[in-house]
Motif scaffolding. Sequence first.
Motif, PDB file in Angstrom:
ATOM      1  N   GLY A  40     -40.415  82.873 -25.054  1.00 30.15           N
ATOM      2  CA  GLY A  40     -41.576  83.755 -25.133  1.00 30.15           C
ATOM      3  C   GLY A  40     -41.861  84.538 -23.874  1.00 30.15           C
ATOM      4  O   GLY A  40     -42.287  85.685 -23.925  1.00 30.15           O
ATOM      5  N   GLU A  41     -41.614  83.930 -22.719  1.00 31.91           N
ATOM      6  CA  GLU A  41     -42.030  84.549 -21.457  1.00 31.91           C
ATOM      7  C   GLU A  41     -40.879  85.023 -20.584  1.00 31.91           C
ATOM      8  O   GLU A  41     -41.090  85.770 -19.638  1.00 31.91           O
ATOM      9  CB  GLU A  41     -42.860  83.550 -20.653  1.00 31.91           C
ATOM     10  N   GLY A  42     -39.671  84.548 -20.838  1.00 33.60           N
ATOM     11  CA  GLY A  42     -38.556  84.886 -19.965  1.00 33.60           C
ATOM     12  C   GLY A  42     -38.642  84.088 -18.670  1.00 33.60           C
ATOM     13  O   GLY A  42     -39.254  83.033 -18.620  1.00 33.60           O
ATOM     14  N   VAL A  43     -38.017  84.617 -17.621  1.00 29.34           N
ATOM     15  CA  VAL A  43     -37.973  83.931 -16.335  1.00 29.34           C
ATOM     16  C   VAL A  43     -38.488  84.872 -15.258  1.00 29.34           C
ATOM     17  O   VAL A  43     -37.964  85.974 -15.085  1.00 29.34           O
ATOM     18  CB  VAL A  43     -36.529  83.500 -15.987  1.00 29.34           C
ATOM     19  N   ASP A  44     -39.517  84.460 -14.543  1.00 32.78           N
ATOM     20  CA  ASP A  44     -40.054  85.240 -13.434  1.00 32.78           C
ATOM     21  C   ASP A  44     -39.192  84.952 -12.208  1.00 32.78           C
ATOM     22  O   ASP A  44     -39.275  83.892 -11.599  1.00 32.78           O
ATOM     23  CB  ASP A  44     -41.506  84.857 -13.164  1.00 32.78           C
ATOM     24  N   LEU A  45     -38.332  85.903 -11.853  1.00 31.53           N
ATOM     25  CA  LEU A  45     -37.400  85.691 -10.749  1.00 31.53           C
ATOM     26  C   LEU A  45     -38.108  85.607  -9.403  1.00 31.53           C
ATOM     27  O   LEU A  45     -37.569  85.044  -8.455  1.00 31.53           O
ATOM     28  CB  LEU A  45     -36.351  86.800 -10.726  1.00 31.53           C
ATOM     29  N   ASP A  46     -39.309  86.139  -9.307  1.00 31.83           N
ATOM     30  CA  ASP A  46     -40.059  86.058  -8.052  1.00 31.83           C
ATOM     31  C   ASP A  46     -40.567  84.635  -7.791  1.00 31.83           C
ATOM     32  O   ASP A  46     -40.899  84.293  -6.665  1.00 31.83           O
ATOM     33  CB  ASP A  46     -41.241  87.026  -8.057  1.00 31.83           C
ATOM     34  N   ALA A  47     -40.622  83.827  -8.826  1.00 27.19           N
ATOM     35  CA  ALA A  47     -41.145  82.467  -8.690  1.00 27.19           C
ATOM     36  C   ALA A  47     -40.040  81.406  -8.646  1.00 27.19           C
ATOM     37  O   ALA A  47     -40.331  80.223  -8.591  1.00 27.19           O
ATOM     38  CB  ALA A  47     -42.090  82.163  -9.851  1.00 27.19           C
ATOM     39  N   VAL A  48     -38.785  81.840  -8.650  1.00 24.46           N
ATOM     40  CA  VAL A  48     -37.662  80.908  -8.669  1.00 24.46           C
ATOM     41  C   VAL A  48     -37.410  80.363  -7.265  1.00 24.46           C
ATOM     42  O   VAL A  48     -37.450  81.087  -6.283  1.00 24.46           O
ATOM     43  CB  VAL A  48     -36.396  81.619  -9.204  1.00 24.46           C
ATOM     44  N   THR A  49     -37.168  79.069  -7.179  1.00 23.87           N
ATOM     45  CA  THR A  49     -36.835  78.410  -5.919  1.00 23.87           C
ATOM     46  C   THR A  49     -35.323  78.250  -5.843  1.00 23.87           C
ATOM     47  O   THR A  49     -34.699  77.794  -6.805  1.00 23.87           O
ATOM     48  CB  THR A  49     -37.494  77.014  -5.846  1.00 23.87           C
ATOM     49  N   SER A  50     -34.733  78.632  -4.716  1.00 23.58           N
ATOM     50  CA  SER A  50     -33.283  78.499  -4.577  1.00 23.58           C
ATOM     51  C   SER A  50     -32.888  77.032  -4.506  1.00 23.58           C
ATOM     52  O   SER A  50     -33.696  76.164  -4.154  1.00 23.58           O
ATOM     53  CB  SER A  50     -32.793  79.227  -3.324  1.00 23.58           C
ATOM     54  N   TRP A  51     -31.633  76.759  -4.822  1.00 24.14           N
ATOM     55  CA  TRP A  51     -31.114  75.405  -4.790  1.00 24.14           C
ATOM     56  C   TRP A  51     -31.248  74.819  -3.391  1.00 24.14           C
ATOM     57  O   TRP A  51     -31.641  73.670  -3.225  1.00 24.14           O
ATOM     58  CB  TRP A  51     -29.655  75.422  -5.245  1.00 24.14           C
ATOM     59  N   GLU A  52     -30.933  75.595  -2.364  1.00 28.53           N
ATOM     60  CA  GLU A  52     -31.025  75.104  -0.991  1.00 28.53           C
ATOM     61  C   GLU A  52     -32.475  74.794  -0.601  1.00 28.53           C
ATOM     62  O   GLU A  52     -32.739  73.797   0.065  1.00 28.53           O
ATOM     63  CB  GLU A  52     -30.398  76.093  -0.010  1.00 28.53           C
ATOM     64  N   GLU A  53     -33.414  75.650  -1.007  1.00 30.30           N
ATOM     65  CA  GLU A  53     -34.832  75.377  -0.725  1.00 30.30           C
ATOM     66  C   GLU A  53     -35.283  74.084  -1.394  1.00 30.30           C
ATOM     67  O   GLU A  53     -36.011  73.287  -0.803  1.00 30.30           O
ATOM     68  CB  GLU A  53     -35.714  76.529  -1.207  1.00 30.30           C
ATOM     69  N   LEU A  54     -34.865  73.893  -2.637  1.00 34.02           N
ATOM     70  CA  LEU A  54     -35.227  72.684  -3.372  1.00 34.02           C
ATOM     71  C   LEU A  54     -34.649  71.448  -2.693  1.00 34.02           C
ATOM     72  O   LEU A  54     -35.347  70.448  -2.511  1.00 34.02           O
ATOM     73  CB  LEU A  54     -34.750  72.775  -4.816  1.00 34.02           C
ATOM     74  N   ARG A  55     -33.374  71.513  -2.281  1.00 32.49           N
ATOM     75  CA  ARG A  55     -32.755  70.382  -1.583  1.00 32.49           C
ATOM     76  C   ARG A  55     -33.512  70.068  -0.297  1.00 32.49           C
ATOM     77  O   ARG A  55     -33.757  68.911   0.023  1.00 32.49           O
ATOM     78  CB  ARG A  55     -31.290  70.680  -1.273  1.00 32.49           C
ATOM     79  N   GLU A  56     -33.901  71.120   0.430  1.00 33.08           N
ATOM     80  CA  GLU A  56     -34.633  70.929   1.684  1.00 33.08           C
ATOM     81  C   GLU A  56     -35.979  70.254   1.429  1.00 33.08           C
ATOM     82  O   GLU A  56     -36.367  69.321   2.136  1.00 33.08           O
ATOM     83  CB  GLU A  56     -34.836  72.271   2.366  1.00 33.08           C
TER      84      GLU A  56
END
Length: 73
Positions: A40-56
């Motif tokens: 319904g909403e798709g993906v807001d790319l501005d709100a996506v966290t990179s894999w490296e940021e998440l690991r950190e």
Amino acid sequence: MEASMRIVFDPAEQEALRADAREMADGDPRIAYVLERLAGEGVDLDAVTSWEELREKLGQPPIDESAPTSHIA
């Protein structure tokens, strides 16, 4: 005003996501909910966290590019 970047699924992709959501509703309603929201909403790319940021954030070390990747399918 800066435009938001968003991935939007076409109608066939939306229906496929919704069909998967219906199929998973009894077994894992959380995944079904996420699939329905994606449709319904798709993906807001501005709100996506990179894999490296998440690991950190999780306190994990950076990925070593020289490490073997045999565990990746």
